[in-house]
Design a protein around this motif. Structure first.
Motif, PDB file in Angstrom:
ATOM      1  N   LYS A 116       0.853  -1.198   0.000  1.00  0.00           N
ATOM      2  CA  LYS A 116       0.000   0.000   0.000  1.00  0.00           C
ATOM      3  C   LYS A 116       0.886   1.245   0.000  1.00  0.00           C
ATOM      4  N   ASN A 117       0.598   2.190  -0.893  1.00  0.00           N
ATOM      5  CA  ASN A 117       1.368   3.439  -0.941  1.00  0.00           C
ATOM      6  C   ASN A 117       1.250   4.209   0.380  1.00  0.00           C
ATOM      7  N   SER A 162      -9.730 -10.361   0.784  1.00  0.00           N
ATOM      8  CA  SER A 162     -10.312  -9.209   1.462  1.00  0.00           C
ATOM      9  C   SER A 162      -9.623  -8.962   2.801  1.00  0.00           C
ATOM     10  N   SER A 163      -9.329 -10.042   3.524  1.00  0.00           N
ATOM     11  CA  SER A 163      -8.633  -9.907   4.815  1.00  0.00           C
ATOM     12  C   SER A 163      -7.230  -9.344   4.620  1.00  0.00           C
ATOM     13  N   ALA A 164      -6.549  -9.792   3.563  1.00  0.00           N
ATOM     14  CA  ALA A 164      -5.201  -9.285   3.281  1.00  0.00           C
ATOM     15  C   ALA A 164      -5.238  -7.790   2.975  1.00  0.00           C
ATOM     16  N   PHE A 165      -6.201  -7.376   2.156  1.00  0.00           N
ATOM     17  CA  PHE A 165      -6.301  -5.963   1.794  1.00  0.00           C
ATOM     18  C   PHE A 165      -6.607  -5.094   3.019  1.00  0.00           C
ATOM     19  N   LYS A 166      -7.448  -5.596   3.911  1.00  0.00           N
ATOM     20  CA  LYS A 166      -7.800  -4.830   5.110  1.00  0.00           C
ATOM     21  C   LYS A 166      -6.577  -4.599   5.995  1.00  0.00           C
ATOM     22  N   ASP A 169      -4.404  -1.977   4.362  1.00  0.00           N
ATOM     23  CA  ASP A 169      -5.012  -0.649   4.388  1.00  0.00           C
ATOM     24  C   ASP A 169      -4.891   0.050   5.743  1.00  0.00           C
ATOM     25  N   ARG A 170      -4.471  -0.667   6.776  1.00  0.00           N
ATOM     26  CA  ARG A 170      -4.288  -0.023   8.076  1.00  0.00           C
ATOM     27  C   ARG A 170      -3.060   0.889   8.012  1.00  0.00           C
ATOM     28  N   PRO A 171      -3.204   2.160   8.337  1.00  0.00           N
ATOM     29  CA  PRO A 171      -2.062   3.092   8.249  1.00  0.00           C
ATOM     30  C   PRO A 171      -0.834   2.616   9.018  1.00  0.00           C
ATOM     31  N   GLY A 178       3.782  -6.356   3.320  1.00  0.00           N
ATOM     32  CA  GLY A 178       3.491  -6.634   1.918  1.00  0.00           C
ATOM     33  C   GLY A 178       2.719  -7.931   1.782  1.00  0.00           C
ATOM     34  N   PHE A 179       1.889  -8.012   0.759  1.00  0.00           N
ATOM     35  CA  PHE A 179       1.061  -9.191   0.503  1.00  0.00           C
ATOM     36  C   PHE A 179       1.609  -9.907  -0.727  1.00  0.00           C
TER      37      PHE A 179
END
Length: 252
Positions: A116-117, A162-166, A169-171, A178-179
């Protein structure tokens, strides 16, 4: 006369059944998108599924689709419940999904790490030391798992994308997490969860997670005529461009 006609009908039915045969296509429930996409065991599509449908289109074979959770699927295949089963596999995978593969590969996968950037810089394996990688539960990562055992890299296992993305996405996680996953699966699931791919980086991690080919996988007991038929059809749809068309549809 009626007896002769009945006998002829029975013989004809037997010959047709012997010629046509039953082919059991096995689908992994909820975990194999976009290779196998299903909705509660119905509405089947996906890269592998569309290829299998194309192979058997207008053929004399009876194709039956079965959907199981991954571990149950493996058990059923190992128990030889179905003689002529077909699914997908790879020479890079352990177990029954690499024992009898199609002559023609159907897809070449590429492993990437989704960050995530603004994320962190990754150019070599040591850049991951002290970082955390998100991995899919039930999957093997040979080179990476050795580094995890050595304590150089930490891991979080998840059951779905979805769990990986969540987590990403946590700051608080952005700068050290990394995923690692197949690029095609990441892109598909970003779209599915309505996330903007521009908010992430995708970096090549082939040095620690090898790229490989996916094939159709057959039971070891499959009828040799069926296996020959599938391999011949795969060559045909590869040469006429249909295989590439199917893959491209899911790579967008």
């Amino acid at each position: 006369m009626k007896i002769k006609l009945l006998l002829f009908t029975v013989i004809l039915h037997y010959v047709n059944q012997t010629w046509a045969g039953d082919v059991n296509y096995v689908v992994i429930k909820n975990q194999a998108q976009p290779f196998q996409i299903e909705n509660d065991g119905k509405q089947h599509s996906g890269i592998v599924t569309d290829i299998v449908k194309e192979v058997f289109k207008n053929s004399d074979y009876q194709l039956t689709t079965h959907t199981f959770p991954f571990k149950r699927m493996i058990s059923i295949m190992e128990e030889k419940k179905y003689k002529n089963w077909v699914t997908f596999g790879s020479p890079a995978w352990p177990g029954i999904q690499n024992e009898n593969l199609s002559a023609v590969p159907i897809y070449s996968v590429k492993n990437i790490m989704l960050i995530k950037n603004p994320g962190f810089s990754y150019t070599k394996t040591s850049d991951l030391f002290g970082k955390t990688v998100i991995l899919m539960d039930g999957f093997d990562y040979p080179g990476l798992e050795e580094l995890i055992k050595q304590g150089k890299i930490k891991e979080i296992r998840v059951k779905d994308h979805s769990s990986a993305f969540k987590i990403l996405d946590r700051p608080v996680m952005t700068k050290f997490t990394g995923f690692i996953e197949l690029k095609v699966r990441v892109l598909y699931n970003l779209r599915k969860t309505k996330r903007n791919a521009d908010n992430y980086q995708m970096v090549d991690v082939s040095s620690i997670a090898n790229n490989y080919d996916i094939h159709l996988a057959y039971s070891n007991q499959i009828d040799e005529n069926i296996q020959r038929f599938i391999n011949d059809r795969l060559n045909i749809i590869k040469n006429n461009g249909k295989l590439s068309d199917i893959v491209s549809k899911y790579n967008k």
